[in-house]
Design a protein around this motif. Structure first.
Motif, mmCIF file in Angstrom:
data_model
loop_
_atom_site.group_PDB
_atom_site.id
_atom_site.type_symbol
_atom_site.label_atom_id
_atom_site.label_comp_id
_atom_site.label_asym_id
_atom_site.label_seq_id
_atom_site.Cartn_x
_atom_site.Cartn_y
_atom_site.Cartn_z
ATOM 1 N N PRO A 136 -12.371 13.312 15.843
ATOM 2 C CA PRO A 136 -13.215 13.547 17.023
ATOM 3 C C PRO A 136 -14.460 14.358 16.668
ATOM 4 N N LEU A 137 -15.560 14.024 17.316
ATOM 5 C CA LEU A 137 -16.833 14.718 17.140
ATOM 6 C C LEU A 137 -17.227 15.378 18.451
ATOM 7 N N TYR A 138 -17.677 16.634 18.361
ATOM 8 C CA TYR A 138 -18.093 17.379 19.543
ATOM 9 C C TYR A 138 -19.424 18.073 19.272
ATOM 10 N N ILE A 139 -20.214 18.216 20.309
ATOM 11 C CA ILE A 139 -21.413 19.048 20.265
ATOM 12 C C ILE A 139 -21.049 20.420 20.819
ATOM 13 N N ILE A 140 -21.202 21.464 19.984
ATOM 14 C CA ILE A 140 -20.858 22.814 20.462
ATOM 15 C C ILE A 140 -22.025 23.790 20.321
ATOM 16 N N GLU A 141 -23.186 23.306 19.826
ATOM 17 C CA GLU A 141 -24.356 24.150 19.593
ATOM 18 C C GLU A 141 -23.932 25.396 18.809
ATOM 19 N N ASP A 142 -24.254 26.601 19.302
ATOM 20 C CA ASP A 142 -23.870 27.808 18.554
ATOM 21 C C ASP A 142 -22.688 28.529 19.209
ATOM 22 N N GLU A 143 -21.937 27.804 20.050
ATOM 23 C CA GLU A 143 -20.759 28.389 20.695
ATOM 24 C C GLU A 143 -19.569 28.279 19.735
ATOM 25 N N LEU A 144 -19.475 29.222 18.811
ATOM 26 C CA LEU A 144 -18.490 29.107 17.738
ATOM 27 C C LEU A 144 -17.059 29.316 18.215
ATOM 28 N N THR A 145 -16.876 29.828 19.425
ATOM 29 C CA THR A 145 -15.515 29.913 19.961
ATOM 30 C C THR A 145 -14.923 28.517 20.155
ATOM 31 N N HIS A 146 -15.805 27.518 20.365
ATOM 32 C CA HIS A 146 -15.330 26.133 20.519
ATOM 33 C C HIS A 146 -14.891 25.519 19.191
ATOM 34 N N LEU A 147 -15.244 26.185 18.096
ATOM 35 C CA LEU A 147 -14.935 25.619 16.786
ATOM 36 C C LEU A 147 -13.434 25.581 16.535
ATOM 37 N N THR A 148 -12.710 26.578 17.010
ATOM 38 C CA THR A 148 -11.269 26.631 16.781
ATOM 39 C C THR A 148 -10.463 26.222 18.012
ATOM 40 N N ARG A 149 -11.134 26.013 19.139
ATOM 41 C CA ARG A 149 -10.430 25.600 20.363
ATOM 42 C C ARG A 149 -10.117 24.121 20.331
ATOM 43 N N MET A 150 -9.029 23.747 21.001
ATOM 44 C CA MET A 150 -8.690 22.341 21.205
ATOM 45 C C MET A 150 -9.479 21.871 22.425
ATOM 46 N N LEU A 151 -10.448 21.004 22.219
ATOM 47 C CA LEU A 151 -11.305 20.544 23.304
ATOM 48 C C LEU A 151 -10.799 19.211 23.864
#
Length: 260
Positions: A210-225
């Motif tokens: 899966p590919l996601y756009i998270i910009e600079d919100e690095l908390t989303h990097l380890t979250r299950m989206l």
């Protein structure tokens, strides 16, 4: 070793990439662009020498540069902050102010002005950041592509082999990610792209990242989206040893936050 989500964020103003999980090896450089010499912010005692005139610790010649980058990759050492330079004679012409700019760049992880110095003729600045991030300035954006291609393929190979039986002699070998797919992905780098290996899944022998756009919100990097926030998927067809890209466009971080 558990799966690691990869992250790429490209700043087109300063020509730097903020990345996570994208390692660096000597194989990433063409011979023409492998640094001739580098200035090290700090390094193990067995590497480099101090330049008497500037008091910089330096590696001289492509052989020393090759050995240092190669060892850091093989032994998974944390690489020092560094900047490359062409000529020791021109490096000695740096003014005190330019030297202070370099020291600021190494310690603050950002440039006061341009990170590319005329007297150094540097193509790169490599900076280690907290939380496993690296920040690398590239004079030419496309020099990042081989590094990205190799890292994606290596992570996919690790994932395919993570549950392989220890008695199996033949391990999975993953073909390189094609340049054409990297070029299609590259506009998304400017928005902060997450390549999600933790939520990867297989259908028969096809693997979906899966590919996601998270910009600079690095908390989303380890979250299950959630799946509906995906902007696409990288697909590796194991039987065919081939890569494909399926993508849809999500316009901005606002669209993502609206759905969270």
């Amino acid at each position: 070793m558990g799966r690691l989500n990869l992250y790429v964020h490209y700043d087109s103003v300063t020509n730097h990439f903020m990345t996570r999980g994208i390692t660096m090896t000597v194989k990433d450089f063409s011979q023409q662009y492998l640094p001739q010499n580098i200035i090290l912010a700090n390094a193990p005692e067995e590497f480099g020498r101090f330049d008497v005139q500037t008091d910089f610790k330096i590696l001289r010649g492509q052989g020393e540069v090759f050995d240092y980058i190669d060892l850091c990759h093989k032994e998974q050492r944390r690489m020092s902050n560094w900047i490359d330079f062409d000529s020791i004679e021109m490096m000695h012409q740096l003014t005190p102010y330019e030297i202070s700019e370099l020291l600021y760049l190494f310690h603050a992880n950002k440039a006061l002005r341009s990170p590319f110095f005329y007297k150094l003729q540097n193509n790169y600045v490599y900076l280690t950041m907290p939380n496993g991030l690296t920040k690398t300035y590239y004079r030419h954006m496309v020099h990042f592509y081989p590094r990205f291609q190799r890292s994606i393929s290596e992570h996919m190979e690790e994932m395919l082999n993570e549950n392989a039986h220890w008695l199996m002699r033949r391990k999975h070998k993953v073909s390189p990610l094609p340049l054409e797919i990297v070029e299609r992905l590259s506009p998304l780098f400017m928005n902060g792209l997450k390549i999600d290996f933790k939520q990867a899944y297989a259908i028969h022998n096809d693997w979906y990242l899966p590919l996601y756009i998270i910009e600079d919100e690095l908390t989303h990097l380890t979250r299950m989206l959630p799946k509906e926030l995906q902007i696409g998927e990288l697909i590796y067809q194991e039987n065919l040893s081939s890569w494909n890209l399926k993508n849809k466009i999500i316009s901005s971080k606002d669209d993502m936050e609206e759905q969270l």
